[in-house]
Every structure is written in C-alpha cells, then in structure tokens.
Scaffold this motif. Structure first.
Motif, PDB file in Angstrom:
ATOM      1  N   SER A   6      40.563 -90.606 -19.590  1.00  0.00           N
ATOM      2  CA  SER A   6      39.609 -91.343 -20.422  1.00  0.00           C
ATOM      3  C   SER A   6      39.892 -91.113 -21.894  1.00  0.00           C
ATOM      4  CB  SER A   6      38.172 -90.894 -20.100  1.00  0.00           C
ATOM      5  OG  SER A   6      37.863 -91.038 -18.729  1.00  0.00           O
ATOM      6  N   THR A   7      39.418 -92.047 -22.689  1.00  0.00           N
ATOM      7  CA  THR A   7      39.420 -91.863 -24.136  1.00  0.00           C
ATOM      8  C   THR A   7      38.228 -90.995 -24.505  1.00  0.00           C
ATOM      9  OG1 THR A   7      40.475 -93.997 -24.547  1.00  0.00           O
ATOM     10  CG2 THR A   7      39.237 -93.023 -26.361  1.00  0.00           C
ATOM     11  N   VAL A   8      38.475 -89.892 -25.164  1.00  0.00           N
ATOM     12  CA  VAL A   8      37.410 -88.976 -25.567  1.00  0.00           C
ATOM     13  C   VAL A   8      37.024 -89.276 -27.011  1.00  0.00           C
ATOM     14  CG1 VAL A   8      36.729 -86.577 -25.898  1.00  0.00           C
ATOM     15  CG2 VAL A   8      38.175 -87.211 -23.968  1.00  0.00           C
ATOM     16  N   VAL A   9      35.736 -89.444 -27.248  1.00  0.00           N
ATOM     17  CA  VAL A   9      35.234 -89.752 -28.590  1.00  0.00           C
ATOM     18  C   VAL A   9      34.305 -88.625 -29.030  1.00  0.00           C
ATOM     19  CG1 VAL A   9      34.021 -91.409 -30.039  1.00  0.00           C
ATOM     20  CG2 VAL A   9      35.374 -92.216 -28.087  1.00  0.00           C
ATOM     21  N   GLY A  10      34.741 -87.879 -30.025  1.00  0.00           N
ATOM     22  CA  GLY A  10      33.892 -86.855 -30.610  1.00  0.00           C
ATOM     23  C   GLY A  10      33.018 -87.458 -31.694  1.00  0.00           C
ATOM     24  N   LEU A  11      31.727 -87.160 -31.636  1.00  0.00           N
ATOM     25  CA  LEU A  11      30.765 -87.733 -32.584  1.00  0.00           C
ATOM     26  C   LEU A  11      30.165 -86.635 -33.447  1.00  0.00           C
ATOM     27  CD1 LEU A  11      28.812 -90.118 -30.169  1.00  0.00           C
ATOM     28  CD2 LEU A  11      30.751 -90.701 -31.628  1.00  0.00           C
ATOM     29  N   ASP A  12      30.099 -86.888 -34.731  1.00  0.00           N
ATOM     30  CA  ASP A  12      29.363 -86.020 -35.645  1.00  0.00           C
ATOM     31  C   ASP A  12      28.150 -86.819 -36.116  1.00  0.00           C
ATOM     32  OD1 ASP A  12      29.258 -83.437 -36.911  1.00  0.00           O
ATOM     33  OD2 ASP A  12      29.587 -84.467 -38.808  1.00  0.00           O
ATOM     34  N   ALA A  21      35.523 -89.780 -33.801  1.00  0.00           N
ATOM     35  CA  ALA A  21      36.961 -89.518 -33.737  1.00  0.00           C
ATOM     36  C   ALA A  21      37.447 -89.880 -32.339  1.00  0.00           C
ATOM     37  CB  ALA A  21      37.252 -88.051 -34.038  1.00  0.00           C
ATOM     38  N   VAL A  22      38.427 -90.774 -32.252  1.00  0.00           N
ATOM     39  CA  VAL A  22      38.890 -91.324 -30.980  1.00  0.00           C
ATOM     40  C   VAL A  22      40.174 -90.627 -30.560  1.00  0.00           C
ATOM     41  CG1 VAL A  22      39.570 -93.425 -29.765  1.00  0.00           C
ATOM     42  CG2 VAL A  22      37.851 -93.535 -31.592  1.00  0.00           C
ATOM     43  N   LEU A  23      40.135 -89.980 -29.375  1.00  0.00           N
ATOM     44  CA  LEU A  23      41.294 -89.285 -28.826  1.00  0.00           C
ATOM     45  C   LEU A  23      41.755 -90.030 -27.574  1.00  0.00           C
ATOM     46  CD1 LEU A  23      43.166 -86.794 -28.974  1.00  0.00           C
ATOM     47  CD2 LEU A  23      41.507 -85.598 -27.523  1.00  0.00           C
ATOM     48  N   PRO A  24      42.861 -90.767 -27.624  1.00  0.00           N
ATOM     49  CA  PRO A  24      43.308 -91.564 -26.477  1.00  0.00           C
ATOM     50  C   PRO A  24      43.751 -90.685 -25.314  1.00  0.00           C
ATOM     51  CG  PRO A  24      44.358 -92.269 -28.521  1.00  0.00           C
ATOM     52  CD  PRO A  24      43.704 -90.951 -28.799  1.00  0.00           C
ATOM     53  N   PRO A  25      43.858 -91.256 -24.100  1.00  0.00           N
ATOM     54  CA  PRO A  25      44.333 -90.486 -22.944  1.00  0.00           C
ATOM     55  C   PRO A  25      45.749 -89.971 -23.162  1.00  0.00           C
ATOM     56  CG  PRO A  25      43.325 -92.552 -22.256  1.00  0.00           C
ATOM     57  CD  PRO A  25      43.459 -92.620 -23.735  1.00  0.00           C
ATOM     58  N   GLY A  26      45.959 -88.683 -22.844  1.00  0.00           N
ATOM     59  CA  GLY A  26      47.281 -88.089 -22.964  1.00  0.00           C
ATOM     60  C   GLY A  26      47.696 -87.713 -24.361  1.00  0.00           C
ATOM     61  N   ALA A  27      46.911 -88.030 -25.378  1.00  0.00           N
ATOM     62  CA  ALA A  27      47.269 -87.714 -26.758  1.00  0.00           C
ATOM     63  C   ALA A  27      46.748 -86.338 -27.141  1.00  0.00           C
ATOM     64  CB  ALA A  27      46.717 -88.776 -27.708  1.00  0.00           C
ATOM     65  N   ASP A  28      47.430 -85.690 -28.063  1.00  0.00           N
ATOM     66  CA  ASP A  28      46.967 -84.399 -28.563  1.00  0.00           C
ATOM     67  C   ASP A  28      46.358 -84.500 -29.957  1.00  0.00           C
ATOM     68  OD1 ASP A  28      49.240 -85.024 -29.905  1.00  0.00           O
ATOM     69  OD2 ASP A  28      50.254 -83.101 -29.588  1.00  0.00           O
ATOM     70  N   ARG A  29      46.369 -85.710 -30.532  1.00  0.00           N
ATOM     71  CA  ARG A  29      45.746 -85.932 -31.832  1.00  0.00           C
ATOM     72  C   ARG A  29      44.913 -87.204 -31.767  1.00  0.00           C
ATOM     73  NH1 ARG A  29      49.750 -85.236 -36.812  1.00  0.00           N
ATOM     74  NH2 ARG A  29      47.696 -85.301 -37.808  1.00  0.00           N
ATOM     75  N   THR A  30      43.871 -87.250 -32.581  1.00  0.00           N
ATOM     76  CA  THR A  30      42.999 -88.426 -32.576  1.00  0.00           C
ATOM     77  C   THR A  30      43.730 -89.638 -33.144  1.00  0.00           C
ATOM     78  OG1 THR A  30      42.103 -87.749 -34.721  1.00  0.00           O
ATOM     79  CG2 THR A  30      40.889 -87.076 -32.758  1.00  0.00           C
TER      80      THR A  30
END
Length: 303
Positions: A6-12, A21-30
């Motif tokens: 899944s795409t992980v979205v961190g919210l402040d 901040a959008v972190l795509p699947p398999g990526a190590d950076r947003t």
C-alpha cells in the motif's frame, strides 16, 4: 497492519492545515509532500486522488485535534492509524523538526512497523470521558479560587485557626468578615463569589458523574471496580471512562505502563538504578481530588 503493498501517507495534523507525505509501495523515500486545509472537503479530495492509484494507509499522531480526521478517513473506507506520540522513535542528535519532516518520518516508521497505534474511542466513550475530565478542570479552578481568597485574607492579617479550613465553621467565619475600606470589602466579596460559583458548578458535575456511573455500559464495570480496596464511585468511573476496555491489556504490567505507574530505570553493566514512577502514561489519574462524590485512594494495583 501489512502496508508493504500500500501507499503509506503520513499526516501531520494541525488546526488549520494537514501536511501529507506520500510513501509509495516499495519505496524508501516519500514521493511527494502536500499541504492542505484541515477541512473535510480537502481531505476527501486528497483521498480520492491517492486511492485512484491503489490501496492507501494513513497514519498520524494523537494530538489536540482529536480523531475527526481518522473518523472521516474510516468513513471513506480508508484505513487510518493514530499513534502515540510518546512512543515515536527519535534519533539522538536530530534537532530539526518541521511539519514536512514529521509527516515523512511517520510514513517511514509506520511502513517499518515501528509505531504503536492507540485505541480510538467511540463518540459516546469520548463524551463520557470528557465529562470526567471537565470535572478535573473545575476541581483545579476551585483550588485556585481557594488560594486566591486565602492569600487575600492572609495579606489582611485574617487567619482562621479554629478548625479545619473550608468546613462549616470556616464558611461561617468567612461570611462574617467585614472590612473598613469599601474597596477591600468589594475585593473580598468578589473572591468569595468566585469560589461559590465554582463550587456550585462542581456540585452539578458531581451529580452528572454520579448519573454516568448508573448508566450502561459503565454500571457493571463501576460496581466491579468498587469491590477493590480504596476504589469508590469517583475512582471507578474515572478508571472506566479512561480505560474503556480492560481486555486490550494482555497483562497487568501493560495496564500499569498505560497509567505510568511503573518505575524508571537506568541500568548498565553491573549497575542497577531504579527511580520513582515514570508517570509517562495517561495524565488523568483515577483520583482527581475528591469533591461531592466519595474520594477514593489509588493504590496502583492490578485492575
């Protein structure tokens, strides 16, 4: 929750804005960081754009904005975790803190499984909890009102030494006080009136907390907690509304960690150092300080 696909979205989340901040699947950076208004329509547009590319998982820290964003995202069919800020890992020496960095860090740590999600209360549970917490606030207001009145009288050389303060005899003594200067009499009357107004408010809240103890689903739990030594109505209601579900704690140690009633420790090698209790848990104790209800004594034992 497994978020690797899944795409992980961190919210402040703030009062006016939400930084995502959008972190795509398999990526190590947003991939991107966007700032939107903290209004339902803006959040809905963000969800629609991100969900069009695949499954999405949201995460943000618990804070003063409450759980409205989490509830909206859940209503939209998107998983959203709210994590405990005190348990978010912090790198030693990291002195730069911005909304963007916070959102990116949440996305990365959530993908890595390093965050601790909290239990989201229902609206009914949150309402019951707020009734008890507002009583704590008014109790603190009463203490401040008493201090102001007592310190004013002390400056005027009026000391009550007969019996226990704030009892019936002390109240009669307070109402008998007279001052030669009209300004002093007006000041004394203002302090006394402020105290009596707070006490009247506290009496109403005491009745509301007592009524809450008789309502479902708290009545059986309050009755069971009252069977423990030192726990009476007020302490039982506070425990019930703050904890809500005791079964979510697998062991008594986990519950004590939640309350902060565990000892601090700094041990290394052959040296063992233990300190006082950490208090790094729920900031609302089972004994808010007494009042119209029975005052319990908190022993810090098992629930």
């Amino acid at each position: 929750m497994n978020t690797h696909g899944s795409t992980v979205v961190g919210l402040d989340v703030h009062k006016q804005t939400v930084v995502a901040a959008v972190l795509p699947p398999g990526a190590d950076r947003t991939r991107e960081t966007v700032t939107i208004e903290n209004v339902p329509k803006a959040v809905e547009r963000l969800v629609a754009r991100l969900a069009a590319s695949g499954p999405v998982a949201f995460v943000y820290e618990a804070g003063p904005c409450g759980y409205e964003v989490q509830r909206q995202l859940t209503t939209l069919g998107q998983p959203c975790a709210v994590v405990a800020p005190a348990l978010t890992p912090v790198r030693p020496g990291d002195r730069v803190k911005t909304d963007r960095r916070d959102a990116e860090k949440l996305a990365r740590l959530y993908r890595a499984g390093e965050l601790t999600a909290i239990r989201i209360p229902t609206r009914a549970e949150e309402a019951a909890r707020d009734v008890v917490r507002v009583r704590e606030d008014v109790l603190a207001d009463r203490l401040r009102a008493r201090h102001r009145l007592a310190k004013f009288l002390l400056r005027q050389g009026r000391l009550y030494r007969e019996t226990k303060a704030w009892g019936v005899a002390h109240r009669a003594w307070l109402h008998s006080q007279r001052f030669a200067w009209p300004a002093l009499q007006q000041t004394f009357a203002a302090y006394l009136r402020a105290l009596e107004e707070v006490e009247a408010h506290l009496a109403v809240l005491d009745q509301q907390v007592g009524d809450l103890a008789q309502q479902a689903p708290y009545r059986p739990l309050v009755q069971a907690l009252r069977c423990l030594k030192g726990i009476d109505t007020l302490g039982a209601v506070t425990l019930a509304v703050e904890t809500q579900e005791f079964r979510r704690f697998p062991r008594a140690r986990a519950f004590m960690s939640y309350t902060g009633a565990v000892t601090a420790e700094r041990s290394s090698g052959g040296m063992v150092r233990r300190g006082s209790i950490t208090k790094a848990g729920n900031a609302h104790p089972p004994d808010p300080g007494g009042g119209g209800l029975e005052r319990p004594v908190w022993h810090g034992g098992e629930p």
